[in-house]
Enzyme design. Structure first.
Site, short mmCIF file in Angstrom:
data_model
loop_
_atom_site.label_atom_id
_atom_site.label_comp_id
_atom_site.label_asym_id
_atom_site.label_seq_id
_atom_site.Cartn_x
_atom_site.Cartn_y
_atom_site.Cartn_z
N GLU A 122 32.80 36.27 43.08
CA GLU A 122 34.15 35.77 42.78
C GLU A 122 34.10 34.34 42.24
O GLU A 122 34.83 33.99 41.31
CB GLU A 122 35.01 35.84 44.04
CG GLU A 122 35.31 37.28 44.46
CD GLU A 122 36.07 37.39 45.76
OE1 GLU A 122 37.11 38.06 45.78
OE2 GLU A 122 35.62 36.79 46.76
N GLU A 142 33.27 44.49 49.89
CA GLU A 142 34.21 44.36 51.01
C GLU A 142 34.66 45.70 51.59
O GLU A 142 35.03 45.77 52.76
CB GLU A 142 35.43 43.55 50.56
CG GLU A 142 35.16 42.06 50.35
CD GLU A 142 34.56 41.75 49.00
OE1 GLU A 142 34.28 40.56 48.74
OE2 GLU A 142 34.36 42.68 48.19
#
Length: 268
Positions: A122, A142
């Site tokens: 990210e 995730e």
């Protein structure tokens, strides 16, 4: 008068899991992730990274910022335990902190080798350029924790590769190689692992040759018009073009072109 205090005054006193290398002679600052062996990013570190980007952005001696890491892996992701312990209010700030490379007015390069997972991916997606190697693996894992990316990963990725490929990466926690990331447009360069540092140095030199004012203008314009209708984007492009027409750097660029010499831009 009441003495004002702000937590940022002391937050950078001792950097957590990274350090900054800067030499004013080369106008480059390196943010180096340094928590071996996997450079896990702590919750505290995210806020420090934001403040570091803001400090470097305010430093006129810095022209280009590089985010890289010590060791074989850029980052395997965030501190899982920290998510459980953090308050909802603190977790809500994560995306804002990780987006700091995109908000920074200066060019930001991510040099990615090895694991580039979770917040490591990210953070890289928020940079302007990503250089990958044959060892690089990108992932947003995730789903394996019963979660989704929380710091802009799925949103930025969807802008780059579309909803289908983003679902394939996010919903399957799929790992993408550096070569595939380059083919898909996630990575802007793909080089041999041994060439990562030289490729990064080369890109820094290339960016430093341009007008810093034109670079800042181009970055902000592209960021601001990413979701704009075409007519609005063209209008804003024209306004920025017109503003640069009166700059010292544009005048220098035109004169250098006609005199067949290298331009000496000053950023004004």
């Amino acid at each position: 008068m009441t003495q004002l205090a702000h937590p940022a005054h002391s937050l950078l006193a001792e950097l957590d899991g990274f350090h900054v290398e800067f030499n004013s002679a080369d106008s480059r600052a390196d943010i180096v992730l340094d928590r071996p062996p996997f450079n896990i990013v702590s919750m505290h570190q995210r806020e420090q990274l934001r403040l570091t980007f803001e400090a470097l952005d305010a430093n006129d001696a810095v022209r280009v910022i590089v985010v890289r890491a010590k060791g074989e892996h850029f980052s395997s992701g965030g501190d899982i335990k920290g998510f459980i312990e953090a308050s909802p209010e603190h977790v809500a700030k994560l995306a804002w902190n990780v987006a700091s490379p995109a908000r920074c007015s200066k060019p930001v390069i991510a040099a990615n080798r090895g694991y580039c997972f979770g917040v490591g991916f990210e953070l890289s997606l928020a940079c302007d350029f990503r250089i990958a190697t044959e060892t690089t693996l990108y992932a947003l894992p995730e789903q394996k924790l019963g979660q989704i990316p929380g710091s802009g990963g799925s949103a930025r990725l969807q802008k780059m590769v579309g909803i289908g490929r983003t679902k394939d990466i996010v919903m399957r926690s799929r790992r993408i190689t550096g070569s595939q990331a380059y083919e898909w447009g996630i990575a802007t360069e793909f080089v041999a692992d041994a060439e990562l540092e030289s490729a990064t140095d080369s890109l820094v030199r290339e960016l430093l040759a341009f007008s810093p004012l034109a670079q800042r203008t181009a970055k902000k314009l592209l960021n601001d018009t990413e979701d704009a209708p075409l007519s609005v984007a063209i209008e804003l492009e024209g306004l920025n073009y017109s503003r640069l027409r009166s700059s010292d750097d544009f005048r220098e660029g035109v004169e250098a072109f006609h005199q067949k010499r290298r331009a000496a831009f000053k950023g004004s």
